[in-house]
Each structure stands twice: as C-alpha cells, then as structure tokens.
Design a protein around this motif. Structure first.
Motif, PDB file in Angstrom:
ATOM      1  N   SER A  46      -4.622   2.313  -8.340  1.00 40.30           N
ATOM      2  CA  SER A  46      -3.099   2.281  -7.517  1.00 40.30           C
ATOM      3  C   SER A  46      -3.892   3.538  -6.518  1.00 40.30           C
ATOM      4  CB  SER A  46      -1.705   3.325  -7.562  1.00 40.30           C
ATOM      5  OG  SER A  46      -1.816   4.010  -8.656  1.00 40.30           O
ATOM      6  N   ARG A  96       0.907  -1.306  -0.188  1.00 40.60           N
ATOM      7  CA  ARG A  96       0.399   0.461   0.183  1.00 40.60           C
ATOM      8  C   ARG A  96       0.926   1.425   0.143  1.00 40.60           C
ATOM      9  NH1 ARG A  96      -4.931  -0.570   3.574  1.00 40.60           N
ATOM     10  NH2 ARG A  96      -5.651  -1.339   1.758  1.00 40.60           N
ATOM     11  N   HIS A 119       1.448   6.756  -6.403  1.00 40.83           N
ATOM     12  CA  HIS A 119       0.100   8.038  -6.903  1.00 40.83           C
ATOM     13  C   HIS A 119       0.205   9.322  -6.755  1.00 40.83           C
ATOM     14  CE1 HIS A 119      -4.256   8.035  -6.783  1.00 40.83           C
ATOM     15  NE2 HIS A 119      -4.058   9.456  -6.664  1.00 40.83           N
ATOM     16  N   THR A 120       1.033   9.348  -4.976  1.00 39.28           N
ATOM     17  CA  THR A 120       1.650  10.925  -5.400  1.00 39.28           C
ATOM     18  C   THR A 120       2.714  11.614  -6.377  1.00 39.28           C
ATOM     19  OG1 THR A 120       1.301   9.854  -2.868  1.00 39.28           O
ATOM     20  CG2 THR A 120       2.274  12.201  -3.590  1.00 39.28           C
ATOM     21  N   THR A 168       0.906   4.678  -1.966  1.00 39.82           N
ATOM     22  CA  THR A 168       1.086   5.395  -2.295  1.00 39.82           C
ATOM     23  C   THR A 168       1.884   6.569  -2.373  1.00 39.82           C
ATOM     24  OG1 THR A 168      -0.521   4.559  -0.095  1.00 39.82           O
ATOM     25  CG2 THR A 168       0.356   7.257  -0.672  1.00 39.82           C
ATOM     26  N   TRP A 169       3.312   5.824  -2.783  1.00 39.01           N
ATOM     27  CA  TRP A 169       3.957   6.620  -3.116  1.00 39.01           C
ATOM     28  C   TRP A 169       3.872   7.387  -5.422  1.00 39.01           C
ATOM     29  CZ3 TRP A 169       7.776   5.987  -7.430  1.00 39.01           C
ATOM     30  CH2 TRP A 169       9.207   6.971  -7.116  1.00 39.01           C
ATOM     31  N   MET A 195      -4.798   1.866  -2.222  1.00 40.85           N
ATOM     32  CA  MET A 195      -4.347   3.154  -1.684  1.00 40.85           C
ATOM     33  C   MET A 195      -5.934   3.188  -0.488  1.00 40.85           C
ATOM     34  SD  MET A 195      -3.166   5.576  -3.057  1.00 40.85           S
ATOM     35  CE  MET A 195      -2.901   6.872  -2.580  1.00 40.85           C
ATOM     36  N   HIS A 196      -7.045   3.312  -0.831  1.00 45.17           N
ATOM     37  CA  HIS A 196      -8.804   3.435  -0.673  1.00 45.17           C
ATOM     38  C   HIS A 196      -9.123   2.210  -0.095  1.00 45.17           C
ATOM     39  CE1 HIS A 196     -12.423   4.974  -0.227  1.00 45.17           C
ATOM     40  NE2 HIS A 196     -12.563   5.612  -1.243  1.00 45.17           N
TER      41      HIS A 196
END
Lengths: 106, 561
Positions: B184, B6, B13-14, B10-11, B188-189
């Motif tokens: 992603s 996850r 996606h960001t 997150t990395w 993450m969600h």
C-alpha cells in the motif's frame, strides 16, 4: 585482490552508479550544479553509465561469493548506496560533482 | 467507502501501520540485534569468551557427556498430566542425541531426547541438555541467561509472550501487516522513482519525516519484503499446523514412504546394538563433501534410536559458505558405520525453501552481509519510527484544537518504542554486569530489569508528552536520548571493571565478539548525544518545528550493536 577489497569496490560502484542515476534527474542535477538540467544526451549517458555500474557491481559480488550469497550482498549494497546518495544530496550535494569530471561549474 | 483506490490504501497503511507498528518495531530492532546473538551471549557470559571451536572427537569426548545427560526437571514437570498412571522414575530409552553448532559457537550444547513409555501421545518426549567447553569436555554451567540467543532472539519473533503462542501470532500478524504496508505504501507513493534519493532535512518536520520514511522504506524495500515474507515462511508451522492436525494420516504415510525410499528406520527394532566409531563416520562424511568441492564443517550431528539395532547417525554439513543453514546430510548405520543413505542435491523447491529460511536465519560466515543485515533491520526501525512521527505531526494541531488526546498517546508510545526500547536493552546489559554471578535468581533479575526499565520509560514518556496535547513539542525524546548515552557508556565501563576486557585489550587481541559490542555501545552513546543536542538546538531556534527531528537516529545507533 582480496575478497574484502572486491566487496568494498562493489559497494563504491553502487554509490557511484546511483550518483549518476540521480544526476540524470533534473531536480538533483540542479541541486548539484545550481544550473539548468542536463541535455537529453547527457542524461541518457548518465543513465547508461549508472545501470552499467550496477551490473558491474553485481559481477564483482558474484566473483567473491556463491551466487545465492552474492545476490543478497548486492541487494543490500543497493539499499546502502541509495541511502548514501540521498544523504550526500541532502547535506553536501556538491560532492557529486566529482562524478562528472571536466564539467565546469556555471 | 473511499473515493478512490489510493485513499483506501492510505487508510489501510495508516491504521494497520500504526497498530501493528509497535510490534514491528520490536521485531525489527531485536531482529537486528539477533544478527549478533552469539556475540551478545559472549558479552553476557564472560566464562565463554574464547574462539569458536570445531567439532571435537565424538568417541572420546562427546559420547561420555551425552551418556551423562538426564532429562531436565522442567521437561519432566511439563510432561505430568500427559501420561497414563504415575511418571516413570527413569528414562532409559534415548530417542536421539543431537548437537547443533555454528562457526560462531565456542561452547557446545548437547541435547538428549527420551521416550516416555506411558505417554498418552507416543510421540511425546522428555529432554535434557548439557553445555560443554569442547576443548576439554568440561561442563559449563548452563544456568546463566544467554542474552542474545535466549532473550533478544525469542523476543524478536515471540515478544516473550508464550501464553497460547500469543506473541508468535502477533508477530505473524505484524509481518502480514508489513507486507500490506509495503504494497500500500508503494501505491500511495506517487513518485517512487522520481523521489528515490530525496531527503530534505531543512523542510517542515512533517515533510522531512515523510521523506525519511519513504527513503528508508523504498531503499531497503527488497530487504523489508524478504524478511517479513521469510519470517512468515519460517513460522508457517505455527500458523498452519496442518502436518499434525488435518493432515496427520498423510503425514504418517509420508514418514513410512520416506523410510522406504531412504532406508532410514522410522522405529526402533527392540534389539540392543553397540555404537560404532562416530569419528570415522564424520571423517567419511567430510571426505564425501570434499569430493563435491564443499568445505567440511559439521553443523548438525544426530544419533537416532540410541543403543538399538535400528540406530543411525546423521551428519549434516554446516552451510557456512552458503545461504542454506545445513545440507548434504549423510546417514550411517550406528552399529557398523556403513553408509545407509546419502542425500541427493536438493530439488528446486527444497533449494528455494533452504534459501528463504537460510537468508533469514543467517548462520553463514559473511561478516559484510551480517552488518548489512543489521543496517537493513535498523533502516526498517527508522521507517516505522518516522511513520509514527509523521502520524503525530500531521494530527497534533488538529487534535489540540479538538481537545482529543490521540496524538499525545501515539507520541508517548512512539517514545517508548524507540528510545524506551533502547533504554530497556541497555538496562539488561548493565544488570548483567552488576548482578553477582552466584545469585540463583540472576536470570529473573536480568529480565525484570529489562521490563522494568521499559515500563519506567513508558511512564516517563506519558508524563513528558503533555505538551503534544497542546500541539507543542515534547522533551521526552531528548531526555531519553541522554539516558541512553549514559547507560551505553556505563555498560562498557562495567564490562571493563567486572571482566578486565577493556577495548584496548579486546582490540589488541582481536576478540571481536566483545570488542564489536563495546564499540557499538559507544557509537550508540555518541549518536544519542548528537540526537539530543540536535533536538535542543531545534527547540532553541526561533523557527522551531516540533519535536524529534532525529528520533530514528538512536535506533540507528543501537543497530550497530
């Protein structure tokens, strides 16, 4: 009935159905009624109604347009309806009380 | 590298979302505007404000126009350096005449493609075109910028960056990043379904922004996914030009095979032949479509090998009532009018491709679905914009403590790519109504006003986002909202003054292409005022929570256009 009216009903059905699906969730039920969550039977009925409504909405779309077009209209209706229900829950959650007629407020 | 899957997502996606998010913002916003590209064209070129027309007679009206076309100067100039010896004086061999029209086109654009005898690559060609009013056959000057189909639409997929096709590659990369961000994002969600309807505007800005980001992403997830994916499918030829690179021999072989199967000549015979009545061929095609129960608007007409015994005429049905753009082509021998080949119903694979391409390019007649597309595109813009805000809110205090300017830079860029982009768009519309029509460099000025206004918005955004570096809120959002409101109303008023087409008139006669855009502009202005007021109240309230609660809103407003 005219195609435009049928499509309007299809969208309305999506909104109502998502409303029911939202009410089947404890958090949203509390937002709407400010009371304890619905019983398991009520929640199940709300879910059944919701899914049936979405299916009926698809049927209406299919009556108006060729299947390829109808599927796209329906998917976009789902998106709009989800957003509408979320906004109603955010600003005027009590409106969703209309979806369970006959229930008294606590 | 990361503790778990996850965090990795997150990395991804960001950072991919942030870097390519700005490109995606352009793709989504101008994609939403391109749904009504033809209507923007009508708004910007008042001479063409009349009802869409059916295909006129080819024999009496279109043919003389086709015969009068000459290769354009630009296409000849572009050809220089790709020929053996000097450039020919005349181009007498017409490879093809083509005409593409939709149910939203009042004027028609006729194209002619010419062979270049001494071209290094025999497939190279020069071309010319002419735009006509199909009611009379009169030539319509073609030197004005078609704001929708010539500016917003290419901006949507190429950023108007044509050097080495750089823009198209960037947009393709961004579309890929969009697919990655969606997958992603779902990973993450943690509560995708449980929070499907959740938006809490009265929570902390960071929390309510994330709610809106999730909501706009998840509610329209199928839309976002399908459009990023089909965009890549449509542009696949640019990214993987295999047909003319690695697989060139196979491609040639396929063309020969196709010729055998369909009986449609691949090359000229070299023997001159007359052209029979194309109107009769169109009538025959319509009859055959009617027998299959399909309505008979012609969408594409092609005459190949013009004036040659091997010439043939292809008539394609406009997919007005279907998702696919065109179909059911019927091909006629040009000299006699006999049917050479009637395309069979498309195969399963062909049908899927037609559906994927058609659902993105949408030339069908379905106004509800078109508006739903605009809504979907704007929702995509809201999703990206709220992503930026969340990024800033999450980091600005920490960056202020560390004296890092990251949050401020992202904040300024976010303002530029949300409200600034709307200002640039409005600036183009205003310039279009103000500049005199006789001006020869009008098109250049219009485009410069767009880029110039965007640059000014960027400078304003950087100037006014200083407080973000101290962890405070910026007034750049609300100031640009006010500019949007003023410019949107100005565009409507200027349209009234310069053309006389005010809303009461266009609504009374039901001329929706112009009425719709005027109404959308007024809606944009109203939303911008609401957003600005909202921001002011937030700033004044004691529990002020930072800037831009409704940054997404201006974008939503313009989406109505």
């Amino acid at each position: 009935m005219s195609d435009a009216a049928l499509l309007a009903i299809a969208l309305l059905l999506c909104v109502i159905s998502f409303g029911w699906l939202a009410l089947a969730m404890d958090a949203h039920w509390r937002q709407v009624w400010s009371s304890e969550p619905p019983g398991r039977t009520t929640a199940r009925w709300l879910r059944i109604l919701g899914w049936m409504g979405l299916a009926a909405s698809l049927a209406l779309c299919l009556r108006v347009d060729h299947a390829s077009m109808a599927s796209l209209v329906w998917v976009m209706n789902l998106a709009s309806a989800a957003l509408i229900v979320a906004m109603v829950l955010a600003w005027t959650p009590r409106w969703l009380r209309l979806l369970v007629p006959g229930r008294r407020c606590s | 590298m990361f503790q778990n899957f996850r965090l990795t997502m997150t990395w991804l996606h960001t950072w991919f979302g942030l870097v390519l998010g700005f490109v995606l913002m352009v793709a989504f916003f101008f994609g939403a505007l391109s749904v009504f590209d033809r209507e923007f064209d009508r708004w910007g070129i008042p001479q063409t404000r009349f009802e869409a027309q059916p295909l006129p007679s080819f024999d009496t009206l279109l043919r003389p126009v086709f015969e009068s076309i000459e290769p354009s100067r630009e296409s000849i100039d572009e050809m220089r350096g790709r020929v053996h010896g000097p450039m020919p004086e005349h181009f007498d061999t017409v490879r093809a005449w083509t005409l593409y029209t939709t149910h939203r086109d009042p004027v028609m654009r006729l194209n002619a493609i010419y062979e270049v005898p001494n071209a290094r690559d025999p497939d190279d060609d020069v071309f010319g075109s002419r735009t006509i009013d199909p009611r009379s056959g009169a030539v319509v000057p073609d030197n004005q910028l078609r704001i929708g189909s010539q500016f917003f639409f290419p901006l949507h997929y190429s950023l108007q960056l044509h050097w080495l096709d750089l823009g198209e590659w960037l947009v393709g990369l961004a579309a890929l990043a969009m697919l990655v961000a969606l997958v992603s994002g779902v990973v993450m969600h943690r509560k995708l379904f449980r929070e499907l309807f959740t938006f809490r505007p009265d929570k902390q800005l960071q929390r309510s922004t994330l709610d809106l980001h999730n909501l706009s992403g998840v509610a329209a997830l199928p839309f976002h996914f399908m459009f990023a994916f089909t965009g890549l499918v449509i542009m696949a030829g640019v990214y993987f030009p295999v047909a003319h690179v690695q697989l060139e021999p196979l491609h040639e072989y396929y063309e020969k095979l196709e010729e055998q199967q369909t009986g449609l000549p691949h090359d000229r015979a070299g023997v001159a032949a007359p052209l029979a009545s194309v109107d009769a061929m169109v009538a025959e095609a319509r009859q055959r479509w009617a027998q299959r129960g399909a309505s008979g608007d012609v969408g594409l007409l092609i005459v190949r090998h013009v004036g040659d015994a091997n010439g043939y005429v292809s008539v394609f049905r406009a997919g007005t009532d279907r998702i696919g753009l065109l179909g059911e082509g019927i091909h006629f021998k040009a000299s006699t009018g006999e049917v050479l080949y009637e395309e069979p119903p498309s195969s399963a694979v062909g049908g899927v491709t037609d559906f994927l391409v058609g659902l993105h390019l949408q030339h069908f007649r379905h106004w509800t679905l078109r508006w739903l597309y605009v809504f979907g595109g704007l929702l995509g813009a809201v999703c990206i914009a709220t992503g930026f805000i969340f990024f800033i809110e999450k980091r600005k205090r920490q960056h202020a403590r560390q004296g890092v300017s990251g949050a401020r830079v992202v904040s300024a860029l976010a303002v530029t790519f949300v409200t600034g982009m709307v200002i640039a768009t409005l600036s183009l519309l205003v310039a279009n109504r103000v500049l005199p029509e006789s001006l020869t460099t009008r098109e250049l000025f219009e485009q410069s006003s767009f880029w110039g206004a965007w640059l000014l918005a960027l400078m304003h955004a950087f100037w006014r986002t200083g407080p973000v570096a101290q962890g405070q809120r910026t007034s750049a959002w609300s100031e640009q909202c006010w500019i949007i409101a003023v410019m949107a109303v100005l565009a409507v008023v200027l349209n009234w003054i310069t053309t006389g087409d005010h809303l009461l008139h266009t609504l009374a006669v039901g001329y929706w292409p112009v009425a719709g855009i005027d109404l959308a502009l007024l809606t944009t202005a109203a939303v911008a005022v609401l957003a600005a007021n909202h921001l002011r109240r937030r700033a004044a309230s004691p529990r002020a929570r930072g800037a831009g609660v409704s940054e997404g809103d201006p974008a939503v407003g313009v989406a109505h256009v």
